[in-house]
Write an enzyme that holds these catalytic residues in place. Structure first.
Site, mmCIF file in Angstrom:
data_model
loop_
_atom_site.group_PDB
_atom_site.id
_atom_site.type_symbol
_atom_site.label_atom_id
_atom_site.label_comp_id
_atom_site.label_asym_id
_atom_site.label_seq_id
_atom_site.Cartn_x
_atom_site.Cartn_y
_atom_site.Cartn_z
ATOM 1 N N ASP A 124 -22.130 4.170 3.284
ATOM 2 C CA ASP A 124 -22.869 2.962 2.925
ATOM 3 C C ASP A 124 -24.074 2.872 3.852
ATOM 4 O OD1 ASP A 124 -23.618 0.653 1.664
ATOM 5 O OD2 ASP A 124 -21.801 -0.489 2.117
ATOM 6 N N ASP A 142 -29.763 -1.464 -0.552
ATOM 7 C CA ASP A 142 -29.990 -2.472 -1.590
ATOM 8 C C ASP A 142 -30.160 -3.832 -0.921
ATOM 9 O OD1 ASP A 142 -27.272 -1.820 -0.875
ATOM 10 O OD2 ASP A 142 -26.547 -3.198 -2.411
ATOM 11 N N CYS A 169 10.122 -4.645 2.554
ATOM 12 C CA CYS A 169 9.282 -3.534 2.113
ATOM 13 C C CYS A 169 9.989 -2.216 2.417
ATOM 14 C CB CYS A 169 7.934 -3.575 2.825
ATOM 15 S SG CYS A 169 6.875 -2.185 2.365
ATOM 16 N N CYS A 224 7.781 0.533 7.142
ATOM 17 C CA CYS A 224 8.744 -0.558 7.235
ATOM 18 C C CYS A 224 10.179 -0.041 7.218
ATOM 19 C CB CYS A 224 8.506 -1.574 6.116
ATOM 20 S SG CYS A 224 6.877 -2.332 6.185
HETATM 21 N N1 GUN Z 1 -20.459 -3.563 0.742
HETATM 22 C C1 GUN Z 1 -19.966 -4.675 0.148
HETATM 23 N N2 GUN Z 1 -20.870 -5.211 -0.708
HETATM 24 C C2 GUN Z 1 -21.965 -4.421 -0.652
HETATM 25 C C3 GUN Z 1 -23.227 -4.446 -1.340
HETATM 26 O O1 GUN Z 1 -23.536 -5.320 -2.154
HETATM 27 N N3 GUN Z 1 -24.097 -3.433 -1.039
HETATM 28 C C4 GUN Z 1 -23.787 -2.435 -0.142
HETATM 29 N N4 GUN Z 1 -24.672 -1.457 0.090
HETATM 30 N N5 GUN Z 1 -22.603 -2.402 0.502
HETATM 31 C C5 GUN Z 1 -21.710 -3.385 0.246
HETATM 32 ZN ZN ZN Z 2 5.764 -1.598 4.353
#
Ligand code: GUN
Ligand code: ZN
Length: 570
Positions: free
Chosen positions: A86, A121, A268, A273
């Protein structure tokens, strides 16, 4: 540059799909969960995640760049599968402005050999004014455009906030790009349980995005949302939640979250767990405890992804999604959003499934029901109702979804009593089914002569339909619909082009005649009323009949996909 038809659908149930995503020379299955790995504070090593079912991870290139780490990201994380990065947009959502431009972030992501690079973005907040949202969305579109030709596999987030026209503009602007499409700006909706708006945003984006591309729901990491998001067409998820929740001693389950303090039994049976037991975990010092809860959260998340995949395969994703919605009143309420998307959901609704089950009141808004109720009104010939879970013409009582619905005994007994008063005749029944399956115009074109029937020796039900002595249709026991014969296909060509047809180019002509399946890339046109799972007539560009087949895609998909089968030839 080198973009190679990255996504293929292997199986589907409505908008939900089982896909294969090719990234470079690696491939992963979807629906897919990518754990977020923070390179500075990693609770679980990427190498340990593989054994839990992890195929791909996501990390943040902005954090790496700020820490001056400029090595191959696979080496940094110790992970040899595909890695998505990201860009820092999320940091700008939390902390305000970020230090690097779109160009700087993209060239950095290429330098560290990330497999999927995300543009910077502009995060549209749910309460941004229209003017602000519009400016951010247009800026995002323009950055996508400038990045597109210079980068390998890109993630191009769809922004637009809560303004459906901006989501639409963004999704449409991306239509001709081959990339991953994250739906962005939705984390604030999930954090405050605004699920109706979340589903609204997802379905608006799905409506306008290119259907042949994978869709990622950015920041969706809670397992209780995977079935619902997959049902509405999301293919990829990322989870930072597994570690964030663990840091607050919170256990994630497929139907919600529980604080450690609320767990007093061993409820769980995940490996963590089972090995430690809840009392032992409670007694641990914080670092060790948080690490184990993070592992529980991650294992629970991967398990739910496997359940989702299995449900899609069995045509049961609606059941699973509705059961998950029942886990939380806000989520159940959010399901109301589907009423606004009836047309879209019906468009992708298959002709039939192996079973038709409902889970409660919300099941009546499924496209399976809304479409059947609407269409069956036209098929009301005998003037007689057979009571099913919804009123059903007597002629359609063995036809999906009516015939496959599970009815309480008392209702079934009443229906049988009604039927004894007047059984619809053979021709009434055959015409009603043909109209329900193909439409009134096709029913007239098909059944335009003297009809005779061949019955099953086992149960005396109609098996084959002959028109003027020629075998045109066979009635299937499984879903009560027809299989089309070549003679029937020829009759359908009386309908105006391209009604009931899928048109293929010359490359597919011989293979189709020989009975080989038709790949989407050879389709040049198709009936826009094509229903997934329904019979279609395959013709060449001169409208000559080549074969009869079963559609696996709707028209837009046949035209958009570069990989995968569009028509299964009989
Ligand atoms: N991570 C969570 N939401 C977003 C988003 O709208 N854009 C980007 N680049 N990363 C994110
Ligand atoms: Zn668990």
């Amino acid at each position: 540059m080198d973009k190679k038809h990255m996504f293929e659908i292997r199986d589907r149930d409505g908008l939900a799909r089982l896909g294969v995503l090719r990234i470079g020379n690696r491939q992963v299955d979807t629906p897919l969960l990518m754990p977020v790995i923070n390179p500075n504070i990693s609770m679980i090593k990427a190498s340990d995640m593989k054994e839990m079912g992890c195929e791909m991870v996501i990390t943040n290139a902005y954090i790496l760049k700020k820490s001056g780490i400029e090595k191959d990201v696979h080496e940094v994380l110790g992970f040899d599968g595909p890695v998505m990065t990201d860009s820092g947009t999320f940091q700008s959502h939390i902390y305000g402005d970020i230090e690097f431009s779109n160009e700087e972030m993209l060239s950095f992501q290429q330098k560290i050999r990330s497999d999927v690079n995300t543009i910077v973005d502009e995060f549209v907040e749910p309460d941004d004014s229209y003017e602000v949202a519009e400016r951010k969305t247009m800026e995002t579109i323009s950055r996508a455009k400038s990045a597109y030709n210079n980068c390998k596999t890109l993630a191009l987030p769809v922004q637009g906030g809560l303004y459906s026209d901006l989501r639409k503009r963004c999704a449409k602007a991306y239509y001709n790009y081959e990339a991953l499409f994250p739906i962005g700006g939705v984390v604030p909706l999930m954090e405050s349980q605004r699920y109706e708006e979340l589903i609204d945003v997802v379905l608006t984006c799905k409506h306008y995005l290119n259907p042949s591309m994978p869709v990622h729901l950015f920041g969706c990491g809670h397992p209780m949302l995977f079935a619902i998001a997959s049902l509405f067409g999301c293919d990829l998820f990322d989870s930072a939640a597994y570690s964030k929740f663990a840091a607050e001693d919170r256990f994630m389950f497929e139907n919600g979250t529980m604080p450690l303090s609320a767990i007093s039994e061993d409820i769980c049976s995940c490996p963590v767990c089972s090995k430690h037991g809840i009392e032992e975990i409670k007694g641990m010092e914080k670092t060790e405890r948080v690490k184990l809860i993070a592992e529980h959260n991650l294992r629970t998340s991967f398990q739910e992804i496997r359940r989702v995949r299995n449900a899609i395969k069995n045509g049961r994703i609606w059941e699973l999604a509705e059961i998950r919605a029942r886990g939380n009143p806000a989520l159940l309420y959010g399901f109301n959003a589907i009423k606004k998307y009836k047309k879209l959901l019906e468009h992708y609704e298959p002709l039939s499934r192996k079973s038709s089950l409902g889970t409660g009141a919300e099941s009546f808004y499924r496209p399976m029901v809304t479409r059947a109720v609407k269409k069956s009104k036209d098929c009301y010939i005998s003037g007689f109702y057979h009571q099913s879970f919804v009123p059903c013409p007597a002629e359609l009582r063995y036809t999906y979804p009516f015939g496959q619905a599970i009815m309480p005994y008392t209702k079934r007994a009443k229906a049988m009593e009604n039927l004894r008063k007047r059984e619809p005749g053979d021709e009434e029944t055959i015409r009603a089914i043909a109209r329900m399956q193909f439409g009134a115009d096709a029913e007239r074109a098909l059944l335009n002569g003297e009809l005779t029937f061949v019955r099953s020796r086992k149960n005396n039900r109609i098996r084959n339909v002959m028109c003027d002595g020629e075998h045109i249709l066979s009635l299937r026991a499984e879903d009560g619909y027809f299989t089309l014969k070549l003679g029937g296909g020829r009759k359908l060509l009386d309908l105006p082009y391209p009604r009931m047809r899928v048109v293929v180019n010359r490359d597919s002509e011989e293979p189709a005649r020989e009975g080989k399946n038709v790949f989407a890339k050879f389709v040049v046109d198709a009936d826009d009323k094509t229903i997934i799972g329904n019979e279609v007539v395959v013709v060449n560009e001169n409208d000559e009949l080549l074969a009869i087949g079963r559609a696996l895609m709707v028209r837009e998909e046949m035209l958009a996909f570069k990989r995968g089968i569009a028509i299964k030839i009989r």
